[in-house]
Design an enzyme around this catalytic site. Structure first.
Site, PDB file in Angstrom:
ATOM      1  N   SER A 118       0.862  -1.180   0.000  1.00 16.48           N
ATOM      2  CA  SER A 118       0.000   0.000   0.000  1.00 16.48           C
ATOM      3  C   SER A 118       0.899   1.230   0.000  1.00 16.48           C
ATOM      4  O   SER A 118       2.105   1.113   0.264  1.00 16.48           O
ATOM      5  CB  SER A 118      -0.852  -0.018   1.278  1.00 16.48           C
ATOM      6  OG  SER A 118      -1.442   1.241   1.524  1.00 16.48           O
ATOM      7  N   TYR A 126      -3.257  -0.680  10.279  1.00 14.23           N
ATOM      8  CA  TYR A 126      -3.079  -0.909   8.837  1.00 14.23           C
ATOM      9  C   TYR A 126      -1.687  -0.437   8.401  1.00 14.23           C
ATOM     10  O   TYR A 126      -0.983  -1.118   7.655  1.00 14.23           O
ATOM     11  CB  TYR A 126      -4.181  -0.153   8.095  1.00 14.23           C
ATOM     12  CG  TYR A 126      -4.299  -0.446   6.610  1.00 14.23           C
ATOM     13  CD1 TYR A 126      -5.054  -1.514   6.150  1.00 14.23           C
ATOM     14  CD2 TYR A 126      -3.684   0.381   5.671  1.00 14.23           C
ATOM     15  CE1 TYR A 126      -5.190  -1.768   4.788  1.00 14.23           C
ATOM     16  CE2 TYR A 126      -3.814   0.140   4.312  1.00 14.23           C
ATOM     17  CZ  TYR A 126      -4.566  -0.933   3.875  1.00 14.23           C
ATOM     18  OH  TYR A 126      -4.699  -1.177   2.516  1.00 14.23           O
TER      19      TYR A 126
END
Ligand code: NAP
Ligand code: GCO
Length: 267
Positions: free
Chosen positions: A147, A160
């Site tokens: 990501s 996350y």
């Protein structure tokens, strides 16, 4: 120069986790279109089976594999079942992931641990389970979904961010460990992609903030990640390993809000 045929996945078998929808489903469709037989993992049977039907309707070969990637003790048996049914396993795409948005005062250990389990620990567990048949074959491809949060951060998504930074570390560590077995390990770093994961922020000022920070000045569709996936899965990427390849419209290469570009060279 690699031959065009070196991008083909004909004869390969690929397992994609979290492939019932979103980015994982796009990866599965693209690997199938490039010639691979695909194994569609999902938590739930319905999306996995629907995805298989869609791929078969398009002329591909697909098999569902319904399991929770955090069922760590059951992963070897799942992988053995795939190899038994399809004869081999060439490509693992570690894609399943969740996101919990909350400030740290509302983000207790059960939520933090759940995100780390799915987004990081399962990446290791799946890689470990799939490395066994890949080593025996003398070839393999492991592709993790990172990501922009693998190399940057923002408030409200701390577990996350920790998990995706960990995915970069795992990618490098696994590449070092598995390289001698002719198994490459890389990660794709998507920017902001229009999927269910981001449904809640669409229509809020956050949607525009992403556009303002992205040189390409927009969000992306899942399909825009798939060329990178096919490349990394293919023979064309035979000497590419340990890399995080960003597909983020330039977001992580850009230090200022894109709207500032209107100030031009005078600023
Ligand atoms: P999504 O639409 O929410 O899809 C996630 C998929 O993972 C779903 O099919 C979900 O299954 C599955 N899943 C979740 N937990 C699982 C588990 N324990 N075992 C097996 N499958 C599980 O999200 P997405 O946007 O496509 O995200 C896919 C990956 O890309 C994630 O790793 C995410 O972090 C990453 N990513 C997304 C973006 C973005 O902007 N969307 C950007 C960068 C990276 P169910 O449907 O059954 O819940
Ligand atoms: C968020 C987003 C991100 C993205 C993605 C960016 O709330 O900031 O959901 O975490 O989904 O991972 O690359």
């Amino acid at each position: 120069m690699p031959e065009l045929s070196s991008f083909s996945l004909e004869g390969r078998v690929a397992l994609i986790t979290g492939a019932g929808r979103g980015i994982g489903l796009s990866f599965a469709k693209a690997l199938s279109a490039a010639g691979a037989a695909v194994v569609i993992n999902d938590f739930r049977a319905e999306p996995a089976e629907e995805a298989c039907h869609a791929i078969e309707a398009a002329g591909g070969k697909a098999r569902p594999a319904v399991f929770d990637v955090t069922d760590f003790d059951g992963l070897d048996a799942q992988v053995d079942g795939i190899v038994r049914d399809l004869g081999r396993l060439d490509i693992l795409m570690n894609n399943a992931g969740i996101l919990i948005r909350a400030p740290i005062e509302d983000h207790g250990m059960p939520d933090f641990t759940r995100v780390i389990d799915i987004n990081l620990n399962a990446v290791y567990a799946m890689a470990r389970a799939c490395a066994r048949p890949m080593k025996a074959q003398g070839r393999g491809r492991i592709i993790n979904t990172g990501s922009v949060m693998s190399i940057s951060s923002r408030p409200g998504v701390i577990s996350y961010v920790a998990a995706k930074h960990g995915v970069l570390g795992l990618t490098r560590g696994l590449a070092a460990e598995l390289g001698p077995h002719n198994i490459t390990v890389n990660a794709i770093g998507p920017g902001y992609i229009l999927t269910e994961m981001n449904r809640h922020v669409l229509g809020t000022p956050f949607e525009q903030a992403v556009i303002d920070r992205t040189p390409m000045a927009r969000w992306a569709a899942p399909e825009e990640l798939t060329g990178t996936a096919v490349f990394l899965a293919s023979d064309a990427a035979s000497f590419v390993t340990g890399q995080l390849l960003m597909v983020d419209g330039g977001m992580t290469s850009n230090s200022i809000l894109v709207e500032s570009r209107n100030l031009g060279a005078s600023s």
